[in-house]
Design a protein around this motif. Sequence first.
Motif, mmCIF file in Angstrom:
data_model
loop_
_atom_site.group_PDB
_atom_site.id
_atom_site.type_symbol
_atom_site.label_atom_id
_atom_site.label_comp_id
_atom_site.label_asym_id
_atom_site.label_seq_id
_atom_site.Cartn_x
_atom_site.Cartn_y
_atom_site.Cartn_z
ATOM 1 N N LEU A 446 0.823 -1.221 0.000
ATOM 2 C CA LEU A 446 0.000 0.000 0.000
ATOM 3 C C LEU A 446 0.851 1.263 0.000
ATOM 4 N N GLY A 447 1.989 1.187 0.671
ATOM 5 C CA GLY A 447 2.798 2.385 0.849
ATOM 6 C C GLY A 447 2.249 3.303 1.915
ATOM 7 N N LYS A 495 8.035 -0.496 4.358
ATOM 8 C CA LYS A 495 9.497 -0.508 4.274
ATOM 9 C C LYS A 495 9.983 -0.685 2.839
ATOM 10 N N LEU A 496 9.092 -1.029 1.930
ATOM 11 C CA LEU A 496 9.461 -1.333 0.545
ATOM 12 C C LEU A 496 9.719 -0.056 -0.240
ATOM 13 N N GLU A 497 10.770 -0.038 -1.059
ATOM 14 C CA GLU A 497 11.067 1.123 -1.896
ATOM 15 C C GLU A 497 9.990 1.283 -2.969
ATOM 16 N N GLU A 498 9.674 2.521 -3.283
ATOM 17 C CA GLU A 498 8.599 2.829 -4.217
ATOM 18 C C GLU A 498 8.806 2.174 -5.588
ATOM 19 N N GLN A 499 10.040 2.178 -6.063
ATOM 20 C CA GLN A 499 10.336 1.628 -7.388
ATOM 21 C C GLN A 499 10.019 0.119 -7.433
ATOM 22 N N LEU A 500 10.408 -0.602 -6.399
ATOM 23 C CA LEU A 500 10.147 -2.038 -6.352
ATOM 24 C C LEU A 500 8.658 -2.300 -6.190
#
Length: 523
Positions: A446-447, A495-500
């Motif tokens: 979700l971000g 925690k996930l980078e936006e690009q990934l």
Amino acid sequence: MPKGEDFFIGSLDQGTTSTRFIIYDRHARSIGSHQVEFTQFYPEAGWVEHDPVEILESVRACMAKAVDKATADGHNVDDGLKAIGLTNQRETTLLWSKSTGSPLYNAIVWMDVRTSSVCRNLEKELSGGRTHFIETCGLPISTYFSAMKLIWLMENVDAVKEAVKAGDALFGTIDTWLIWNLTGGVNGGLHVTDVSNASRTMLMNLKTLDWDKPTLEALNIPAEILPRIVSNSEVIGNIGKGWPVTGIPISGCLGDQHAAMVGQACRKGEAKSTYGTGAFILLNTGEEIIQSKHGLLSTLAFKLGPQAPTNYALEGSIAIAGAAVQWLRDSLGIIASASEIENLALQVESTGGVYFVPAFNGLFAPWWRDDARGVCIGITRFTTKAHIARAVLESMCFQVKDVLDSMHKDAGEKGEVKSEQGEFLLRVDGGATVNNLLMQIQADLLGTPVVRPADIETTALGAAYAAGLAVGVWTEEEIFASGERVKTSTTFRPKLEEQLREKKVNSWCKAVERTFDLADLSI
């Protein structure tokens, strides 16, 4: 709230695979509970049924055991029980004989897709096609909703045809079946449903909160078989003789997802996601009905009293969430218990490029493809059962993201409440949320943050709140002040980078497209 004595509220939570009865004290703490699983029948591919009598017996057992447990712990439940709230699996449909009380056929469960041909025929016959009734009831023509199951029963089951013709048939969703039996059955049982369950039949007008006559005429459904519609919080009737508790008022009734909204204290602009057999995301839109342009449903959130304002919601329903974990356990034997999936998935850091789409019975929101079937793609010689387990967890979270993305588009900035940090918080509940990895994956995809309350059984709690509100144990202010529970909640931050994240979402969309038009694969 009355002080100085013990006041208890019972909550009957009738789900897709189990029944629970929980007794709460006046501080909304559970002081006794019991749960019983019951059988799901699969007579043909895509068909799912329950035995209505088995459900009644599960209710009886749960009530008796929960009362015994609370009493054994020193609580005077017999004198202190003030009311009972009821919450249930929605859309599941049955008809029974008014004179004998016997079901005329098994209950057809919400995820059942036998009505595909009924839906296709109606789409061709009606001028508005699939969206013909959306302006009235907020729902597209779909196998999901009760009206389609009712039509199938009236067309295909002789006992139903005869009972309807003789004026001996009663229609209901599970709440209606339970209340009729709990309040006397053939001896004066009350034939009622509540606004939230009625809103999932396709037959209720969202504005008038009554059965819609033009819809009934278009679908050839006789009004006399339908129950009376009540609000979510009012005294409906008392429990009759022959049950473990008698004479207690039933004063709250909500479909399970609406009960979870009350249990999560979701005000206008706030959303919750419940992870059970399926996953269900609702955004409270206040007193405004928002018609979705992105594959969501307009529905009731709740109406907490006959004179209370009606809160509406945007909803996205996902057919298969926790059910995919059950499939890994029961059909494939990859895990021995549902709780094992977290440790198995933690054995790998990613899915290794594997994407799993659990379109076992088609796809609900926002795709609405009943021709979809499950796929698992990206498999290589490197793939292990741990990768597949992790892909199953990710599939739940991707589906929730699809729905929330649609909600953001429909509701816009004004339709959402954000935290002081400018973040949109997703409130989560349901049995699967004990899985910390699942919750972290959800936040990552979700971000935005995901908030899990200390008590994840918010569906049962919401029904208890509605029942207690109607008999004066709680006020509405006290219920919604329970948003203070956020202080004891667990928050999962992305925690996930936006690009990934974007790459994974694009891959997921490719996988979803692979599920389309597979319903007629040869056996």
